[in-house]
Design a protein around this motif. Structure first.
Motif, PDB file in Angstrom:
ATOM      1  N   LYS A  19       0.862  -1.184   0.000  1.00 31.58           N
ATOM      2  CA  LYS A  19       0.000   0.000   0.000  1.00 31.58           C
ATOM      3  C   LYS A  19       0.896   1.231   0.000  1.00 31.58           C
TER       4      LYS A  19
ATOM      5  N   THR B 220      -3.663  -0.300  -2.470  1.00 35.90           N
ATOM      6  CA  THR B 220      -4.144   0.891  -1.774  1.00 35.90           C
ATOM      7  C   THR B 220      -5.591   1.215  -2.140  1.00 35.90           C
TER       8      THR B 220
ATOM      9  N   ASP C 227       0.058  -3.110  -5.767  1.00 33.53           N
ATOM     10  CA  ASP C 227      -0.396  -2.051  -4.871  1.00 33.53           C
ATOM     11  C   ASP C 227      -1.901  -2.183  -4.676  1.00 33.53           C
TER      12      ASP C 227
END
Length: 86
Positions: A9, A35, A33
């Motif tokens: 993240k 996030t 990723d």
């Protein structure tokens, strides 16, 4: 060379630490990723047997854990063997 996947993240210090260790080892890895990726996050949780923190690291499909687990493998002298495996 091993296939390495690392779920991360943004602004994650533990993620940066794990990636730095892999970089020092000269290991190529695929960063995922999660996030803003809910589906990717859920995939990570499923693959990591419920692990919801990042990073989650996989080497050749084997879940090795997070940043502390990766550092422990290095301290025990076991990381190089995993990274050299294919």
């Amino acid at each position: 060379m091993a296939k390495i996947e690392i779920y991360t993240k943004a602004f994650c210090g533990y993620c940066a630490r794990a990636k730095a260790l892999l970089d020092r080892k000269g290991a190529d890895y695929r960063e995922l990723d999660v996030t803003m990726d809910r589906a990717g996050f859920e995939t990570m949780v499923e693959r990591a047997s419920g692990g919801r923190t990042v990073p989650q690291i996989f080497i050749d499909g084997r879940h090795v854990g997070g940043s502390d687990d990766l550092a422990a493998l290095e301290a025990q002298g076991k990381l190089d063997a995993l990274l050299g495996a294919s």
